[in-house]
Design a protein around this motif. Structure first.
Motif, short mmCIF file in Angstrom:
data_model
loop_
_atom_site.label_atom_id
_atom_site.label_comp_id
_atom_site.label_asym_id
_atom_site.label_seq_id
_atom_site.Cartn_x
_atom_site.Cartn_y
_atom_site.Cartn_z
N UNK A 1 0.77 -1.12 0.04
CA UNK A 1 -0.10 0.07 -0.05
C UNK A 1 0.80 1.27 -0.28
N UNK A 2 2.16 1.01 0.49
CA UNK A 2 3.04 2.30 0.48
C UNK A 2 4.10 2.16 -0.75
N UNK A 3 3.65 1.79 -1.72
CA UNK A 3 4.49 1.78 -2.83
C UNK A 3 3.68 2.21 -4.18
N UNK A 4 4.50 2.80 -5.27
CA UNK A 4 4.00 3.42 -6.21
C UNK A 4 3.89 2.29 -7.39
N UNK A 5 2.82 1.64 -7.59
CA UNK A 5 2.84 0.48 -8.40
C UNK A 5 2.95 0.86 -9.91
N UNK A 6 2.31 1.89 -10.29
CA UNK A 6 2.34 2.47 -11.65
C UNK A 6 3.81 2.60 -12.03
N UNK A 7 4.76 3.07 -11.10
CA UNK A 7 6.25 3.45 -11.26
C UNK A 7 6.81 2.19 -11.37
N UNK A 8 6.42 1.17 -10.67
CA UNK A 8 6.86 -0.19 -10.77
C UNK A 8 6.79 -0.70 -12.38
N UNK A 9 5.39 -0.81 -12.60
CA UNK A 9 5.15 -1.36 -14.03
C UNK A 9 5.87 -0.51 -15.05
N UNK B 1 -5.35 -6.69 1.49
CA UNK B 1 -6.10 -6.04 0.19
C UNK B 1 -5.34 -5.37 -0.80
N UNK B 2 -4.53 -4.56 -0.11
CA UNK B 2 -3.48 -3.83 -1.22
C UNK B 2 -2.60 -4.93 -1.74
N UNK B 3 -2.13 -5.86 -1.35
CA UNK B 3 -1.23 -6.82 -1.70
C UNK B 3 -1.82 -7.55 -3.10
N UNK B 4 -2.93 -7.50 -3.40
CA UNK B 4 -3.91 -8.21 -4.32
C UNK B 4 -3.08 -7.55 -5.71
N UNK B 5 -2.72 -6.23 -5.80
CA UNK B 5 -2.32 -5.76 -6.97
C UNK B 5 -1.06 -5.87 -7.19
N UNK C 1 0.63 -8.14 -10.43
CA UNK C 1 0.87 -7.47 -11.77
C UNK C 1 1.83 -6.57 -11.82
N UNK C 2 2.15 -5.79 -10.58
CA UNK C 2 3.09 -4.63 -10.54
C UNK C 2 4.61 -4.93 -10.55
N UNK C 3 4.79 -6.15 -9.83
CA UNK C 3 6.27 -6.73 -9.47
C UNK C 3 6.39 -8.24 -9.94
N UNK C 4 5.52 -9.19 -9.55
CA UNK C 4 5.92 -10.57 -9.51
C UNK C 4 5.82 -11.20 -10.91
#
Length: 401
Positions: free
Chosen positions: A219-227, A304-308, A311-314
């Motif tokens: 929840x404390x990460x910018x997942x769009x930046x990761x992708x 709940x946050x971990x569900x996203x 697709x962003x990392x793994x």
């Protein structure tokens, strides 16, 4: 003292940079190196500060009297079976082992003729076997491409608890790739933390959740930046192609942290062979709500946050290294060792109580997600491309499977 102050102050009152929850002034993964063997306190090519190297081991040398002695020592290592290496195969490739060992001795400023047993074990039972496994995975990855096709870099994920030495391991592997003529890039989940402004919003939106008060949990990460970053790295397949890797400045905002200015981000150039991606919660799988609530009710929103995160990392990771520990409480002990060492060096460090409070923000996730990580592997991983290395409380390898 407020959280931001006690986690981030140095002797001059400024910010103390943190990496994956550990102060950069102490590199726990380097504790096997002699006190008089120092790694320059400089900024490496990957944009991360390389920290002083300290030792908790005796400095009496154990001389490497012959290649035969070293050969026998290598063959006694706990990871060879996983690599599928026999004594005969080690004998045939002994020059490669010697070459890699010499490179690492130079990196860590060790005398290759006078290594202590812990130093030999760290190099020849841990770092070099893991590097050889990475080489195997790269060869397997390259074989899936046809002649003339652009070979994308292999992303290898390193899932390992804080303080276990994964950053030093990745540093050593990155060096071996570079010294053997292959371009690599290193990134951490820390590099994808939210900006300070967005972290403040997260805290405001979850006022009663201590697990989301500060950076760290899902929840404390910018997942769009990761992708965006991982996608761009996968396209660095030709000479002249370049990009900058994001970095996070944990000393900013009195230790609360913020994304580093893009002008300071390190640049990488293609063609990349491998991307080394490390993090303490990499590969964690979301669990049934009741399971996480039984560990800590505050984990429900984190889960709940971990569900996203898949697709962003793994999903970008095609080969995995999991550093396994028996008891998550080791994280507390390792962190406490770091603070004690800092105080011994005359630098301000957290008290035992402050260390407990800091680590307590991560322990619920460890207790909830590590059992599944160890029993089923990282989220979406291929069991045939998974290397599990178990370490003890001294960060020494026990076995690989």
């Amino acid at each position: 003292m407020e959280e931001s102050e006690r986690l981030s102050r140095d002797g001059k009152g400024g910010g103390r940079a943190m990496h994956d929850g550990l102060p950069l002034g102490i590199c726990l993964g380097c504790s096997w190196i002699q006190d008089n063997s120092k790694c320059p306190d400089t900024i490496a090519d990957n944009g991360r500060r390389q920290c002083p190297l300290h030792s908790v081991f005796p400095t009496k040398p154990a001389a490497v009297s012959s290649v035969e002695d070293l050969f026998e020592f290598i063959c006694s290592g706990p990871l060879l079976n996983k690599l599928g290496l026999t004594m005969e195969m080690v004998a045939e490739s002994i020059n490669k082992w010697l070459e890699y060992g010499l490179h690492l001795c130079r990196l860590f400023q060790l005398n290759e003729l006078y290594l202590t047993i812990p130093q030999k074990a760290r190099l020849y039972h841990y770092y070099i076997p893991v590097f050889l496994w990475c080489e195997q995975q790269i060869s397997l990855h390259s074989s899936t491409f046809k002649d003339g096709e652009d070979v994308t870099p292999l992303v290898i994920g390193f899932s390992a608890p804080q303080g276990c030495g994964k950053t030093t391991l990745v540093f050593a592997l990155d060096y071996l790739f570079q010294i053997t003529g292959r371009k690599s890039a290193t990134i951490s989940i820390d590099d994808f933390y939210l900006t300070a402004a967005d972290q403040a919003k997260l805290r405001e939106n979850n006022p009663k959740n201590g697990l989301l008060e500060f950076r760290g949990n899902a929840g404390s990460h910018d997942l769009s930046l990761s992708v965006e970053t991982l996608t761009a790295l996968s396209k660095l397949t030709k000479e002249g192609m370049k990009m900058k890797l994001p970095r996070y400045d944990k000393s900013a905002n009195s230790g609360r942290g913020d994304r580093a200015d893009p002008s300071t981000w390190p640049e990488v150039e293609g063609p990349l062979t491998v991307v080394l991606f490390e993090g303490w919660m990499l590969g964690f799988r979301p669990l049934p709500v009741e399971a996480v609530k039984a560990v800590d009710p505050q984990l429900e929103i984190v889960n709940k946050n971990l569900e996203a995160y898949y697709d962003a990392w793994d999903k970008f990771i095609k080969a995995w290294i999991v550093i396994k520990i028996k008891d998550p409480s080791c994280v507390y002990q390792w962190r406490l060792q770091a603070e004690i060492a800092m105080r011994a060096d005359g630098k301000p460090g957290m008290s035992d109580e402050e260390v407990m409070d800091f680590v307590s923000r991560y322990l619920p996730a460890y207790k909830a997600y590590l059992p599944t990580l160890y029993s089923e592997g990282p989220n979406g991983s291929d069991p045939e491309r998974l290397f599990v290395v178990e370490i003890d409380e001294g960060r020494n390898t026990i076995l690989g499977n």
